[in-house]
Motif scaffolding. Structure first.
Motif, PDB file in Angstrom:
ATOM      1  N   GLU A 159       0.672  -1.350   0.097  1.00 40.42           N
ATOM      2  CA  GLU A 159       0.076   0.119  -0.176  1.00 40.42           C
ATOM      3  C   GLU A 159       0.953   1.144  -0.041  1.00 40.42           C
ATOM      4  N   GLY A 160       0.710   1.894  -0.902  1.00 45.02           N
ATOM      5  CA  GLY A 160       1.284   3.325  -1.040  1.00 45.02           C
ATOM      6  C   GLY A 160       2.918   3.104  -1.310  1.00 45.02           C
ATOM      7  N   ILE A 161       3.129   2.132  -2.044  1.00 47.48           N
ATOM      8  CA  ILE A 161       4.646   1.902  -2.546  1.00 47.48           C
ATOM      9  C   ILE A 161       4.731   1.918  -3.912  1.00 47.48           C
ATOM     10  N   GLN A 162       5.906   2.741  -4.488  1.00 44.61           N
ATOM     11  CA  GLN A 162       6.049   2.541  -5.812  1.00 44.61           C
ATOM     12  C   GLN A 162       6.175   1.334  -6.481  1.00 44.61           C
ATOM     13  N   PRO A 163       5.600   1.082  -7.947  1.00 40.73           N
ATOM     14  CA  PRO A 163       5.457  -0.147  -8.684  1.00 40.73           C
ATOM     15  C   PRO A 163       6.921  -0.651  -8.566  1.00 40.73           C
ATOM     16  N   SER A 164       7.871  -0.010  -8.680  1.00 41.73           N
ATOM     17  CA  SER A 164       9.357  -0.741  -9.147  1.00 41.73           C
ATOM     18  C   SER A 164       9.721  -1.277  -7.800  1.00 41.73           C
ATOM     19  N   ILE A 165       9.281  -0.600  -6.514  1.00 49.25           N
ATOM     20  CA  ILE A 165       9.862  -0.822  -5.433  1.00 49.25           C
ATOM     21  C   ILE A 165       9.049  -2.188  -5.034  1.00 49.25           C
ATOM     22  N   ILE A 166       7.814  -2.403  -5.506  1.00 43.85           N
ATOM     23  CA  ILE A 166       7.043  -3.607  -5.079  1.00 43.85           C
ATOM     24  C   ILE A 166       7.539  -4.659  -5.536  1.00 43.85           C
ATOM     25  N   LYS A 167       8.028  -4.797  -6.826  1.00 42.35           N
ATOM     26  CA  LYS A 167       8.847  -6.130  -7.443  1.00 42.35           C
ATOM     27  C   LYS A 167      10.109  -6.452  -6.407  1.00 42.35           C
ATOM     28  N   GLU A 168      10.859  -5.359  -6.002  1.00 43.57           N
ATOM     29  CA  GLU A 168      11.924  -5.576  -5.144  1.00 43.57           C
ATOM     30  C   GLU A 168      11.601  -6.257  -4.022  1.00 43.57           C
ATOM     31  N   MET A 169      10.441  -5.886  -3.179  1.00 42.56           N
ATOM     32  CA  MET A 169       9.740  -6.126  -1.981  1.00 42.56           C
ATOM     33  C   MET A 169       9.499  -7.779  -1.989  1.00 42.56           C
ATOM     34  N   ALA A 170       8.981  -8.384  -3.237  1.00 50.89           N
ATOM     35  CA  ALA A 170       8.606  -9.651  -3.242  1.00 50.89           C
ATOM     36  C   ALA A 170       9.715 -10.464  -3.095  1.00 50.89           C
ATOM     37  N   ARG A 171      11.047  -9.915  -3.998  1.00 50.54           N
ATOM     38  CA  ARG A 171      12.215 -10.729  -3.609  1.00 50.54           C
ATOM     39  C   ARG A 171      12.780 -10.787  -2.292  1.00 50.54           C
ATOM     40  N   THR A 172      12.796  -9.611  -1.620  1.00 53.38           N
ATOM     41  CA  THR A 172      13.276  -9.433  -0.558  1.00 53.38           C
ATOM     42  C   THR A 172      12.643 -10.349   0.529  1.00 53.38           C
ATOM     43  N   LEU A 173      11.224 -10.407   0.468  1.00 56.65           N
ATOM     44  CA  LEU A 173      10.448 -11.496   1.368  1.00 56.65           C
ATOM     45  C   LEU A 173      10.914 -12.678   1.044  1.00 56.65           C
ATOM     46  N   ARG A 174      11.013 -13.039   0.100  1.00 56.60           N
ATOM     47  CA  ARG A 174      11.448 -14.435  -0.501  1.00 56.60           C
ATOM     48  C   ARG A 174      12.743 -14.759   0.121  1.00 56.60           C
ATOM     49  N   THR A 175      13.790 -13.721   0.169  1.00 56.79           N
ATOM     50  CA  THR A 175      15.214 -13.838   0.621  1.00 56.79           C
ATOM     51  C   THR A 175      15.236 -14.341   2.007  1.00 56.79           C
ATOM     52  N   ILE A 176      14.231 -13.136   2.800  1.00 54.84           N
ATOM     53  CA  ILE A 176      14.146 -13.384   4.259  1.00 54.84           C
ATOM     54  C   ILE A 176      13.685 -14.787   4.673  1.00 54.84           C
ATOM     55  N   ARG A 177      12.753 -15.236   3.736  1.00 57.26           N
ATOM     56  CA  ARG A 177      12.226 -16.647   4.100  1.00 57.26           C
ATOM     57  C   ARG A 177      13.313 -17.261   3.994  1.00 57.26           C
ATOM     58  N   ASP A 178      14.080 -17.494   2.999  1.00 58.36           N
ATOM     59  CA  ASP A 178      15.120 -18.319   2.810  1.00 58.36           C
ATOM     60  C   ASP A 178      16.034 -18.356   3.768  1.00 58.36           C
ATOM     61  N   GLN A 179      16.706 -16.993   4.241  1.00 54.74           N
ATOM     62  CA  GLN A 179      17.621 -17.073   5.133  1.00 54.74           C
ATOM     63  C   GLN A 179      17.437 -17.282   6.543  1.00 54.74           C
ATOM     64  N   ARG A 180      16.138 -17.209   7.097  1.00 54.01           N
ATOM     65  CA  ARG A 180      15.573 -17.067   8.460  1.00 54.01           C
ATOM     66  C   ARG A 180      14.745 -18.319   8.612  1.00 54.01           C
ATOM     67  N   LYS A 181      14.346 -18.925   7.705  1.00 56.39           N
ATOM     68  CA  LYS A 181      13.563 -20.345   7.738  1.00 56.39           C
ATOM     69  C   LYS A 181      12.223 -20.077   8.361  1.00 56.39           C
TER      70      LYS A 181
END
Lengths: 229, 309
Positions: A159-181
């Motif tokens: 909500e309220g985030i630029q489209p380009s950053i939304i793409k990146e956020m999806a990647r970040t969340l998956r990385t967080i999941r992989d790193q922190r299990k």
């Protein structure tokens, strides 16, 4: 991991979440989709204990969360990133993350949080309220991760985030999941983001799960029909 | 009104009244720091704050009595430091108890808190009257606090005033560091900003409330201990200060500790200097008028943080 059985949440007489049964697996990312007013935010807020539930059980790794207050749920392993981010705007970035350390009893921010969000290290002495929307979102996620959760709840993070950053956020969340299990439950209105980030898509309508499919089998057209007004 | 005095007389009057103002300022700051924490940070209007201060004063009185009756005379000069700690602990412990028994049930009802703490202040005053009697009591100052330093022929600075200022400085710096750097301070600020969210990041908000309230009351206790240096203690002495203290906190901007100190300085200096030339009530009227005027232009107080809303 996280189990909801016959879960009910109500505001006074009006039921918002009705007899919900849901099981989230280890290291699974679940996206909860639904139109406005269908109970996404209510579900998230009740899971962290901001709104009391009416009946049913929530168990995280076998621990019953229902009788616990919010801060005790954080101690039990729930991390929460609310809608609108709700960072502490008069406190610095560093102090904001430190509030998340409370339940761990530690004093120092783990370095891997800064590695994950380098911009927060750069801005650590700025007041949280002076950050941009995307930076505040990263801060809210870092604050939630500081308590070492085993399940992370995110309420409408795009909500309220630029489209380009939304793409990146999806990647970040998956990385967080992989790193922190950890497992992640994210409520969303943006379908493309949900498809990017999730392993499994849920659609809720009037407080009930009406669709529950792995992301590979998710059919955009069907889901769009649920989401359109 | 200045015509009756020569220039040198005026200078020394200003210097000495200024210093008297500084002593008043010290008590204001100590009182207001506690109140600023409780009111500014928690939004609770504690009308019994003056009585917590007087508890500290009576604790000091009792300590000095114990020292003079039971301990060798050589130790008497140290009684004040013991009294300071005891006053902090006594007022803080009572504060924690009151928060648990009364205040925590009233957080969502600010007006009820006002009445309840007002009632509490009446109860405490009567208790003091019953226990210590209606007459004011004073402590005997140890020798090293008596007397004054003569700066010039006409300007004399009392030592007890200097000592009160030193205590204030230490306490103010201590409180500032606690609120800015300590874990309790950060947790308090988080709770102040957003209570449900603070709980949702893992902060036990009920515990933070209790500690914050106890800290505020404990500082009032220290103010009371310092108060015994410059005045005598009676059951209702605290009431004289509570209105002025609220004035200081609101004028300074409720959430800013620096603002509190700046406004305490302005108000105490203005009062002390004007009291010499005008009557006490006229001085008060002028101070209040100016404060009201400034607050109409700047409702948020002198200092407030600049952030995006």
């Amino acid at each position: 991991m996280l189990e909801l059985t016959d879960y009910n949440v109500a505001y006074g007489q009006s039921d918002v979440i009705r007899n919900m049964n849901l099981s989230v697996g280890d290291e699974e990312i679940v996206a909860v989709l639904g139109r406005n007013g269908m109970g996404k935010t209510t579900l998230m807020k009740s899971l962290i204990g901001m709104i009391p539930s009416k009946s049913g059980t929530v168990a995280l790794n076998g621990v019953d969360l229902v009788p616990l207050q919010s801060y005790e749920r954080v101690g039990a392993g729930v991390g929460f990133v609310p809608q609108g981010r709700m960072i502490f705007s008069t406190m610095t970035v560093k102090e904001n993350i430190e509030t998340g350390l409370t339940s761990t009893g530690k004093n120092d921010i783990p370095e891997d949080l800064y590695v994950m969000f380098p911009v927060l290290k750069e801005m650590q002495h700025r007041r949280g309220g002076n950050l941009s929307g995307g930076q505040q979102q990263q801060l809210a996620i870092a604050r939630a991760l500081a308590s070492n959760p085993s399940v992370l709840l995110l309420d409408e993070p795009t909500e309220g985030i630029q489209p380009s950053i939304i793409k990146e956020m999806a990647r970040t969340l998956r990385t967080i999941r992989d790193q922190r299990k950890l497992s992640i439950i994210v409520s969303e209105q943006v379908l493309s983001f949900a498809l990017d980030v999730a392993d499994r898509i849920l659609v809720i309508e009037k407080g009930n799960i009406v669709l529950d499919v792995p992301v590979e089998e998710a059919d955009q057209a069907t889901i769009t029909r649920y989401l359109s007004v | 009104m200045f015509a009756d005095y020569t220039m040198t007389e005026l200078t020394s009057i200003f210097a000495m009244q200024g210093f008297a103002g500084l002593t008043l300022f010290s008590v204001f700051v100590l009182m207001a720091l506690g109140l600023a924490i409780i009111f500014g940070q928690m939004g609770v209007i504690n009308m019994a704050h003056g009585e917590f201060m007087i508890l500290g004063a009576y604790t000091t009185y009792l300590t000095s009595n114990v020292f003079s009756s039971y301990l060798p005379e050589s130790l008497y000069s140290l009684y004040f430091f013991v009294a300071l700690i005891l006053a902090f602990l006594a007022a803080g412990a009572l504060g924690a108890f009151i928060e648990w028994a009364m205040i925590r049930h009233l957080y969502k009802r600010p007006l009820d808190t006002l009445l309840a703490t007002w009632g509490l202040s009446l109860i405490m005053q009567q208790l003091y009257r019953t226990i210590f009697g209606p007459r004011e009591v004073g402590v005997t100052l140890p020798d090293w606090l008596m007397g004054s330093i003569a700066l010039t022929d006409m300007v004399e600075i009392p030592i007890n005033g200097l000592f009160v200022m030193a205590i204030t400085l230490v306490v103010a710096v201590g409180v500032g560091l606690t609120m800015q750097k300590s874990r309790l301070g950060k947790q308090t600020r988080a709770v102040v900003q957003n209570r449900p969210m603070a709980s949702a990041v893992g902060i036990n908000t009920a515990r933070v409330d209790r500690l914050t309230f106890a800290l505020g009351c404990g500082i009032a206790g220290i103010a009371g201990a310092a108060f015994t240096m410059i005045g005598s203690t009676g059951p209702t002495s605290g009431q004289l200060y509570i209105v002025d203290t609220f004035l200081v906190v609101v004028f300074g901007g409720a959430s800013s500790l620096v603002g509190t100190i700046a406004s305490a300085f302005t108000i105490s200096q203005a009062q002390s200097t004007m009291e010499f030339f005008l009557s006490g009530s006229m001085a008060k009227v002028l101070t209040l008028l100016v404060v009201v005027g400034i607050l109409m232009l700047r409702p948020q107080g002198l200092f407030s943080l600049k952030i995006r809303k």
